[in-house]
Design a protein around this motif. Structure first.
Motif, PDB file in Angstrom:
ATOM      1  N   ASP A 111       0.816  -1.207   0.000  1.00 26.59           N
ATOM      2  CA  ASP A 111       0.000   0.000   0.000  1.00 26.59           C
ATOM      3  C   ASP A 111       0.850   1.257   0.000  1.00 26.59           C
ATOM      4  O   ASP A 111       0.527   2.239  -0.633  1.00 26.59           O
ATOM      5  N   MET A 112       1.969   1.188   0.721  1.00 28.20           N
ATOM      6  CA  MET A 112       2.730   2.423   0.915  1.00 28.20           C
ATOM      7  C   MET A 112       4.220   2.135   0.953  1.00 28.20           C
ATOM      8  O   MET A 112       4.623   1.060   1.383  1.00 28.20           O
ATOM      9  N   LYS A 167       0.694   2.427  -3.936  1.00 24.36           N
ATOM     10  CA  LYS A 167      -0.432   3.363  -3.935  1.00 24.36           C
ATOM     11  C   LYS A 167      -0.115   4.685  -3.266  1.00 24.36           C
ATOM     12  O   LYS A 167      -0.777   5.691  -3.513  1.00 24.36           O
ATOM     13  N   ALA A 168       0.879   4.677  -2.369  1.00 29.87           N
ATOM     14  CA  ALA A 168       1.226   5.914  -1.664  1.00 29.87           C
ATOM     15  C   ALA A 168       2.715   5.925  -1.332  1.00 29.87           C
ATOM     16  O   ALA A 168       3.326   4.872  -1.155  1.00 29.87           O
ATOM     17  N   TRP A 184       5.470   7.869   1.271  1.00 23.67           N
ATOM     18  CA  TRP A 184       5.748   8.776   2.392  1.00 23.67           C
ATOM     19  C   TRP A 184       7.168   9.265   2.160  1.00 23.67           C
ATOM     20  O   TRP A 184       8.122   8.513   2.317  1.00 23.67           O
ATOM     21  N   GLU A 227      10.878  17.432  -4.215  1.00 22.06           N
ATOM     22  CA  GLU A 227       9.513  17.419  -4.745  1.00 22.06           C
ATOM     23  C   GLU A 227       9.455  16.294  -5.782  1.00 22.06           C
ATOM     24  O   GLU A 227      10.189  16.327  -6.769  1.00 22.06           O
ATOM     25  N   GLU A 279      -0.393  13.043  -9.102  1.00 18.43           N
ATOM     26  CA  GLU A 279      -1.226  12.664  -7.958  1.00 18.43           C
ATOM     27  C   GLU A 279      -2.400  11.787  -8.372  1.00 18.43           C
ATOM     28  O   GLU A 279      -3.129  11.304  -7.522  1.00 18.43           O
ATOM     29  N   ASN A 280      -2.551  11.578  -9.663  1.00 15.59           N
ATOM     30  CA  ASN A 280      -3.535  10.595 -10.110  1.00 15.59           C
ATOM     31  C   ASN A 280      -3.053   9.177  -9.896  1.00 15.59           C
ATOM     32  O   ASN A 280      -3.812   8.266  -9.646  1.00 15.59           O
ATOM     33  N   VAL A 314      -0.457   8.208  -7.701  1.00 15.06           N
ATOM     34  CA  VAL A 314       0.031   7.860  -6.366  1.00 15.06           C
ATOM     35  C   VAL A 314      -0.224   9.014  -5.395  1.00 15.06           C
ATOM     36  O   VAL A 314      -0.239  10.174  -5.786  1.00 15.06           O
ATOM     37  N   ILE A 315      -0.447   8.672  -4.152  1.00 14.71           N
ATOM     38  CA  ILE A 315      -0.594   9.674  -3.099  1.00 14.71           C
ATOM     39  C   ILE A 315       0.786   9.950  -2.521  1.00 14.71           C
ATOM     40  O   ILE A 315       1.501   9.016  -2.162  1.00 14.71           O
ATOM     41  N   GLU A 328       2.888  11.964   0.422  1.00 13.38           N
ATOM     42  CA  GLU A 328       2.852  12.746   1.663  1.00 13.38           C
ATOM     43  C   GLU A 328       4.297  13.075   2.022  1.00 13.38           C
ATOM     44  O   GLU A 328       5.122  12.186   2.188  1.00 13.38           O
ATOM     45  N   ASN A 329       4.582  14.361   2.104  1.00 10.16           N
ATOM     46  CA  ASN A 329       5.963  14.793   2.307  1.00 10.16           C
ATOM     47  C   ASN A 329       6.284  15.094   3.760  1.00 10.16           C
ATOM     48  O   ASN A 329       5.485  15.711   4.454  1.00 10.16           O
ATOM     49  N   ILE A 330       7.457  14.653   4.186  1.00  9.70           N
ATOM     50  CA  ILE A 330       8.042  15.156   5.431  1.00  9.70           C
ATOM     51  C   ILE A 330       9.244  15.974   4.997  1.00  9.70           C
ATOM     52  O   ILE A 330      10.287  15.431   4.642  1.00  9.70           O
ATOM     53  N   ARG A 380      13.195  26.107  -2.869  1.00  6.09           N
ATOM     54  CA  ARG A 380      13.670  24.857  -3.452  1.00  6.09           C
ATOM     55  C   ARG A 380      13.564  24.886  -4.965  1.00  6.09           C
ATOM     56  O   ARG A 380      14.462  24.462  -5.686  1.00  6.09           O
ATOM     57  N   GLU A 386      16.549  24.776  -7.834  1.00  7.89           N
ATOM     58  CA  GLU A 386      16.509  23.802  -8.921  1.00  7.89           C
ATOM     59  C   GLU A 386      16.687  24.510 -10.276  1.00  7.89           C
ATOM     60  O   GLU A 386      17.457  24.066 -11.131  1.00  7.89           O
ATOM     61  N   SER A 442       1.344  13.136  10.022  1.00 10.95           N
ATOM     62  CA  SER A 442       1.570  13.038   8.582  1.00 10.95           C
ATOM     63  C   SER A 442       1.138  11.668   8.055  1.00 10.95           C
ATOM     64  O   SER A 442       0.432  11.553   7.056  1.00 10.95           O
ATOM     65  N   LEU A 443       1.544  10.623   8.764  1.00  9.36           N
ATOM     66  CA  LEU A 443       1.196   9.272   8.324  1.00  9.36           C
ATOM     67  C   LEU A 443      -0.306   9.044   8.376  1.00  9.36           C
ATOM     68  O   LEU A 443      -0.877   8.412   7.479  1.00  9.36           O
ATOM     69  N   LEU A 468      -1.950  10.603   5.466  1.00 10.39           N
ATOM     70  CA  LEU A 468      -1.729   9.700   4.334  1.00 10.39           C
ATOM     71  C   LEU A 468      -2.711   8.527   4.400  1.00 10.39           C
ATOM     72  O   LEU A 468      -3.291   8.134   3.386  1.00 10.39           O
ATOM     73  N   TYR A 505      -6.129   9.537   3.048  1.00 13.79           N
ATOM     74  CA  TYR A 505      -6.207   9.655   1.585  1.00 13.79           C
ATOM     75  C   TYR A 505      -6.082   8.292   0.911  1.00 13.79           C
ATOM     76  O   TYR A 505      -6.711   8.032  -0.113  1.00 13.79           O
ATOM     77  N   LEU A 506      -5.274   7.430   1.506  1.00 11.18           N
ATOM     78  CA  LEU A 506      -5.109   6.080   0.983  1.00 11.18           C
ATOM     79  C   LEU A 506      -6.421   5.298   1.102  1.00 11.18           C
ATOM     80  O   LEU A 506      -6.862   4.647   0.153  1.00 11.18           O
ATOM     81  N   ARG A 551      -8.862   6.496  -1.474  1.00 16.88           N
ATOM     82  CA  ARG A 551      -8.573   6.029  -2.825  1.00 16.88           C
ATOM     83  C   ARG A 551      -8.902   4.555  -2.999  1.00 16.88           C
ATOM     84  O   ARG A 551      -9.480   4.152  -4.014  1.00 16.88           O
ATOM     85  N   ILE A 552      -8.545   3.771  -2.000  1.00 13.30           N
ATOM     86  CA  ILE A 552      -8.833   2.336  -2.072  1.00 13.30           C
ATOM     87  C   ILE A 552     -10.339   2.101  -2.169  1.00 13.30           C
ATOM     88  O   ILE A 552     -10.808   1.296  -2.975  1.00 13.30           O
TER      89      ILE A 552
END
Lengths: 222, 222
Positions: free
Chosen positions: A147-148, A171-172, A174, A180, A185-186, A188-189, A191-193, B19, B23, B198-199, B202, B205-206, B209-210
DNA sequence: TAGATTGTTAATCGATTAACAATC
DNA sequence: TAGATTGTTAATCGATTAACAATC
């Protein structure tokens, strides 16, 4: 029947509600009103009721919310009982720290394998998780749903690995790479740290405060 | 003379602009219009011009923005040339990873010391940073200004250590403890890195989508 | 000069807050 | 029943987008 799209702001508040409810539960509180919850969290009672009402009717007039019940509803909304499967790619410092310390299970995720390229880590186990060579990546997608993926590889290969993960059907992602990712986003999801984004925002507020204090001091001296 | 309060949303976009500009610079681009920047970042050109105009006039009609110049302006707004001094408290896995890997200098911060309680780490050096016993904390405040503290101690002592840092006069806390700190925002700036929040977002949203995919599949099967 | 693009004012959109009838 | 508090509708506030005169 379909619920209206819930705004990102609301979603981002849900984990905070969860944490606060866990805290209340631990303190032996078993009911709470939106008013009291708002006071404790620095939100208006209106906002809290609006937020919850995106997902259902979890309270009772004249009573408020049952702490345990509400906690369970939010946990379910966040997918915490879905048992998502996770792989981790890039066992550097941060990757290792996540494997050793982050309690994926607590949030409804479980880590099944990790990947790296360096011969000195490939084949070893960290906290019971086997590290495979990244060339073996495709195998896990053949035998399990994934899943992730936690992405903690060096910056310069971040996009290439992300592309690979998406092509394999993850699918996602992290994303801990501070890059970036150029994936749609179509497909895969993401999520940024972004540690540095967070630190730079802190730097802005810190600068602002230091300047304000300097100004106040200058004014006093006059 | 005083600039109007800039919204948090704008502040949070500044590191992203930074950022992107880095780039572009690396790619040899030396000018860019708000239109093109917007296309590349998924923002409207209006928003970009509004954002920048909070801080000054950085562009030129008919030309756009000079990449290097704009980059320097944003860096300055974020305080990247202020050389903030930092201490780190809690040399566990994540604390160690930050000391070893995070490039504080790159963002205008420099790490001067770290603190822990465990005898096996106190007195050692990690990447040139000396680890002191936490009981020595007050000394650093006597000899240096301390702008910011990285807080990476175990959850159960997070608030107590935060209180201590604030009482010693730290101006900002970068909080990795996944605990909401009970310190007033008048006395200290708190910037949270909440991995679990954050997780969980995620996870939401996961799940969404599922479910959407499952619905689509069910519809097809009919 | 003509074309491009800014900085800024006005219009729109969305999120938060207030108010209140429904009801436990 | 009376008091408390929800869920929801309406009002307000703030952020984003559109439009355009200014100007390089």
């Amino acid at each position: 029947m379909k619920q209206a799209k819930v705004s990102n702001n609301v979603i981002r508040r849900l984990p905070r509600y969860l944490r606060k409810l866990d805290e209340l539960k631990a303190a032996g509180v078993d009911r709470i009103s939106s008013g009291e919850l708002g006071r404790q969290m620095g939100l208006t009672s209106s906002q809290i009721r609006q937020d919850f009402s995106c997902f259902g009717e979890f309270g009772q007039q004249g009573y408020g919310y049952n702490v345990t019940g509400l906690r369970a509803e939010i946990a379910s909304i966040l997918g915490m009982n879905r048992d998502f499967s996770v792989i981790l790619v890039g066992v550097g410092n941060i990757g290792r720290a996540m494997i050793e310390n982050f309690c994926f299970e607590q949030y409804g995720f479980h880590l099944i394998a990790a990947y790296d390229v360096r011969p000195e880590v490939v084949g070893t186990d960290i906290s019971g998780i086997r590290i495979h060579d990244i060339s073996e990546l495709h195998h896990v997608f053949e035998t399990s749903k994934v899943d992730m993926a936690v992405l903690s590889v060096p910056k310069h290969i971040a996009n290439q690995v992300a592309r690979d993960l998406v092509d394999h059907g993850v699918k996602a992602i992290w994303n801990f790479t501070n890059v970036e990712l150029n994936v749609s986003e179509n497909e895969v999801i993401v999520e940024n740290i972004h540690f540095s984004d967070s630190l730079l925002a802190l730097g802005y507020y810190l600068s602002e405060r230091i300047d304000a204090e300097a100004n106040a001091a200058a004014k006093n001296a006059k």
